[in-house]
Design a protein around this motif. Structure first.
Motif, short mmCIF file in Angstrom:
data_model
loop_
_atom_site.label_atom_id
_atom_site.label_comp_id
_atom_site.label_asym_id
_atom_site.label_seq_id
_atom_site.Cartn_x
_atom_site.Cartn_y
_atom_site.Cartn_z
N ARG A 230 19.14 44.60 22.21
CA ARG A 230 20.43 45.24 22.02
C ARG A 230 20.35 46.44 21.09
O ARG A 230 19.42 46.58 20.29
N SER A 232 22.78 49.40 18.64
CA SER A 232 23.89 49.40 17.69
C SER A 232 25.22 49.68 18.36
O SER A 232 25.29 50.32 19.40
N GLY A 233 26.28 49.20 17.73
CA GLY A 233 27.63 49.50 18.16
C GLY A 233 28.41 50.14 17.03
O GLY A 233 27.89 50.35 15.94
N VAL A 240 22.81 46.09 14.33
CA VAL A 240 23.59 45.30 15.28
C VAL A 240 24.07 44.00 14.66
O VAL A 240 24.20 42.98 15.34
N GLU A 243 27.25 42.30 16.35
CA GLU A 243 27.11 41.47 17.55
C GLU A 243 26.55 40.09 17.19
O GLU A 243 27.03 39.07 17.68
N ASP A 399 28.57 40.92 25.51
CA ASP A 399 28.44 42.28 25.01
C ASP A 399 29.41 42.53 23.86
O ASP A 399 30.48 43.11 24.02
N ASN A 401 28.77 44.34 21.00
CA ASN A 401 28.29 45.36 20.06
C ASN A 401 29.36 46.36 19.64
O ASN A 401 29.07 47.29 18.90
#
Length: 546
Positions: A230, A232-233, A240, A243, A399, A401
Motif C-alpha cells: 500500500r 500513503s493516503g 500509511v 490505513e 482500501d 488509505n
C-alpha cells in the motif's frame, strides 16, 4: 420392347436409394425426428436469451490450490519485523512502465520474491491503483489524471519548477479549476488523491500487487493469492499509519477486516523502505468469513440496475469465489430492488435483502473513521458478501488509505468530505466543464452521466450509492444506525482503542527495516491530534448523549 414410364421411375428411385448410406436408410425415422425437433426449437425458442451461470473468471474456492507456500512465519504477524525482497529484469520493468504510460494497462512483470527468508520464484508484480497512479512519473512523462498523456515540462521527474509537486497530469495552465477553486497541492494530478509524487526510478515507493499464481496456476503463499503493497493516503503520510489504524479498529470492533503488517521492502538492491502489506480480499479471505459468495465492486462500477443480462455488469462487479456454482444474480436482484422499490417497500423489506445491523455498523464506521472513499466514494471501495444460509447481503470495506482526513468535527449525519476538497456540494464545482480534448479517468463519470447522487456535481466525480443513501434517509432505520454509531464511538474513541492501536502500530513499525523515525513521529502526531479532536467533538453530539 420399350420400358414403361412407371418402371423407369422405379428404377431411378432404386438407384438414388442405394446411393444413401445403409445406416442412414435404417435410422431415417430417428433422424427425421431429430431434425423436426431442431426446427421446433429454432422456431419456439429462437428469441429466448440463454444466460451463462458463471460470469466471472476470478479464482474459485481455496480447494483450487495446487501448491501452498508455507513460509517461515505468519506474513501478517505484527509482532514480527517482516522482510520482502523483490528482484526482476530491469528491461522487463521498463517495458511494463512504458506500456502503462502509453496505454494505462497494468501488466505483470515476472519477479522473484523472498518473504521472511522464503524464496518464491516467478511471482506476478504489477502496479496497483487508479487515481493513485496519477502521481506517477516515468522518464519525464506522466499519465495524467485527465487526458491521454503529457510531457513533464517541470524540470524532470522530481523537480517542480512552478510550485507544484512533480508527477501527475495537470489542467492546462496549472492546478486552477475552471470557474474557481484549486486542487490541493496545486493540481489533482500532481498529488493524485494521496498528496505525494511517485517516480518509477524509485520502485520501492510505488503501489504494488503481488500475485502468486499469475505465472504458476494454483499457487498461494500461506493461502493468499495476492498481497497489496500500500501507498500513503491523505491522512496517513508516508507510513500509511491511517490505513493500518483503520484496519486495527475495525477488527477490534468485530467487523470483517483485511489483515496487515509492516515489512522492510527492497527492490533490486535499492534502499530498503518500510511498507504496509495488506491482505487482498480473495477466495481465502472469503473462506474466513463463512459460507457465501464475495463480490468486488469495481472502480468503473455503478450501483444501478442494467437489466437481467449478467454480462452488462462486467464493469461493475467481479465474483471472487464460488465461481461455477454461483453467479451474479443475487447482486442483480439486490440492485434492482434498491433502485425500484418504493419507500414503504424499502422500509418493510430491507431486512429480507440486507443484514441491517451489520450494514448500520459498516456505515457508522465509515463516518467515524472519516472515510470519504467508501462505497459511496469515487473509488467504489466495497465488497458485497452474500450469505448462502440467510440469503442476505453484508457490506465489507476495503482500501482505507484516505481515512482520518477532513473535518474531525463532522457528525453522525454529516456527509464526509475528502480533506475539505468537496466542500458541501461535491467536486468539481457547479459549472465546471472539462478542457477540450480531456477525458475523465477510469472510475469517473462523464458529464451528464454516472451516479452523482450523494455529492458529485453534474459532470464530476461519480459518487453516491443508492443503498447507503436510502438507508440513511429512512426514518425507520435511524435508531439502528445511531445505536451502532454510539456503540462504536465508545469503543473506538471513548474507550481509547484508537489511541492504543496507534501506539502498538508505531512500536511495531519502529522495529522494521527502512523505518523512518521522523516521518513516523510526524504521521503519528497528526493522527493523535485527529483522534483527540474527533473524540472531543463527538462527545458533545446529541447522538452520543442520547
Amino acid at each position: 420392347m420399350a420400358t414403361p414410364p412407371s418402371a423407369g421411375k422405379r428404377a431411378t428411385a432404386a438407384r438414388l436409394k442405394h446411393r444413401i448410406p445403409v445406416r442412414v436408410r435404417h435410422y431415417w425415422k430417428l433422424l427425421a425426428s431429430c431434425a423436426a425437433a431442431v426446427v421446433a426449437l429454432i422456431v419456439l425458442a429462437g428469441n429466448v436469451q440463454v444466460r451463462p451461470i458463471v460470469t466471472s473468471s476470478s479464482d474459485g474456492r481455496s480447494d483450487d490450490v495446487t501448491h501452498n507456500v508455507t513460509g517461515s512465519v505468519d506474513l501478517f504477524d505484527n509482532a514480527v519485523a517482516h522482510t520482502v525482497s523483490i528482484t526482476y529484469s530491469a528491461a522487463a520493468y521498463q517495458r511494463m512502465m512504458d506500456g502503462y504510460i502509453a496505454t494505462g494497462d497494468k501488466e505483470y512483470v515476472r519477479a522473484d520474491v523472498t518473504i521472511d527468508g522464503t524464496l518464491v520464484k516467478d511471482v506476478g508484480l504489477r502496479l496497483k491503483g487508479n487515481s493513485t497512479l496519477a502521481q506517477l512519473t516515468h522518464k519525464g512523462k506522466t499519465r495524467p489524471f485527465f487526458g491521454e498523456g503529457a510531457e513533464d515540462t517541470r524540470g524532470g521527474p522530481n523537480a517542480a519548477t512552478d510550485g507544484r509537486p512533480a508527477g501527475g497530469g495537470q489542467f492546462p495552465g496549472g492546478g486552477q479549476i475552471p470557474g474557481g477553486g484549486q486542487f490541493p497541492g496545486g493540481g489533482l494530478g500532481a498529488a493524485g488523491l494521496g498528496g505525494v509524487s511517485l517516480d518509477s526510478a524509485k520502485p520501492e515507493e510505488l503501489p504494488w500487487l503481488l500475485s502468486f499464481d499469475e505465472f504458476a496456476d494454483g499457487r498461494r503463499y500461506q493461502g493468499h493469492r495476492q498481497v497489496a503493497v500500500r501507498i500513503s493516503g491523505m491522512g496517513g503520510g508516508s507510513t500509511v499509519l491511517n490505513e493500518a489504524l483503520s484496519l486495527a479498529v475495525i477488527d477490534e470492533a468485530g467487523e470483517p477486516a483485511q489483515r496487515y503488517a509492516y515489512a522492510g521492502f527492497q527492490v533490486n538492491d535499492r534502499p530498503v523502505k518500510a511498507r504496509l502489506l495488506v491482505q487482498h480480499p480473495d477466495a481465502n479471505f472469503a473462506d474466513g468469513i463463512g459460507d457465501g459468495v464475495l463480490y468486488k465492486s469495481l472502480s468503473t462500477g455503478r450501483f444501478t440496475y442494467q437489466g437481467e443480462d449478467p454480462t452488462a455488469y462486467n464493469d461493475d462487479y467481479k465474483q471472487v469465489n464460488n465461481t461455477g456454482s454461483h453467479d451474479l444474480q443475487p447482486v442483480i436482484n439486490l440492485v434492482k430492488w434498491v433502485e425500484q422499490s418504493s419507500d414503504a417497500d424499502f422500509d418493510a423489506d430491507l431486512a429480507s435483502h440486507v443484514e441491517v445491523e451489520s450494514f448500520a455498523r459498516y456505515v457508522a464506521l465509515q463516518n467515524l473513521l472519516l472515510n470519504f472513499d467508501d462505497m459511496a466514494g469515487p473509488g467504489h471501495n466495497f465488497y458485497l458478501w452474500y450469505d448462502l444460509d440467510t440469503k442476505r447481503f453484508s457490506v465489507i470495506g476495503w482500501d482505507y488509505n484516505l481515512t482520518f482526513s477532513g473535518d474531525a468535527a463532522q457528525g453522525p449525519h454529516d456527509t464526509i468530505s475528502m480533506g475539505g476538497m468537496l466542500g458541501g456540494g461535491g467536486f468539481p464545482p457547479a459549472g465546471f466543464t472539462l478542457p477540450e480534448g480531456f477525458t475523465l479517468p477510469e472510475g469517473f463519470a462523464p458529464p451528464g452521466g454516472g451516479n452523482n447522487a450523494g455529492g458529485g456535481a453534474p459532470g464530476g466525480i461519480a459518487m453516491g450509492n443508492k443503498l447507503k443513501e436510502r438507508f440513511l434517509a429512512s426514518g425507520k432505520f435511524k435508531n439502528v444506525y445511531e445505536d451502532a454509531y454510539r456503540e462504536l464511538y465508545r469503543k473506538i474513541y471513548a474507550d481509547g482503542v484508537a489511541v492504543r492501536s496507534l501506539d502498538a502500530l508505531v512500536a511495531a513499525l519502529s522495529g522494521v527495516k527502512g523505518y523512518d523515525g521522523a516521518a513516523t513521529k510526524s504521521d503519528a502526531d497528526r493522527l493523535r491530534s485527529t483522534i483527540r479532536q474527533r473524540t472531543t467533538a463527538l462527545a458533545k453530539d446529541p447522538v452520543i448523549n442520547r
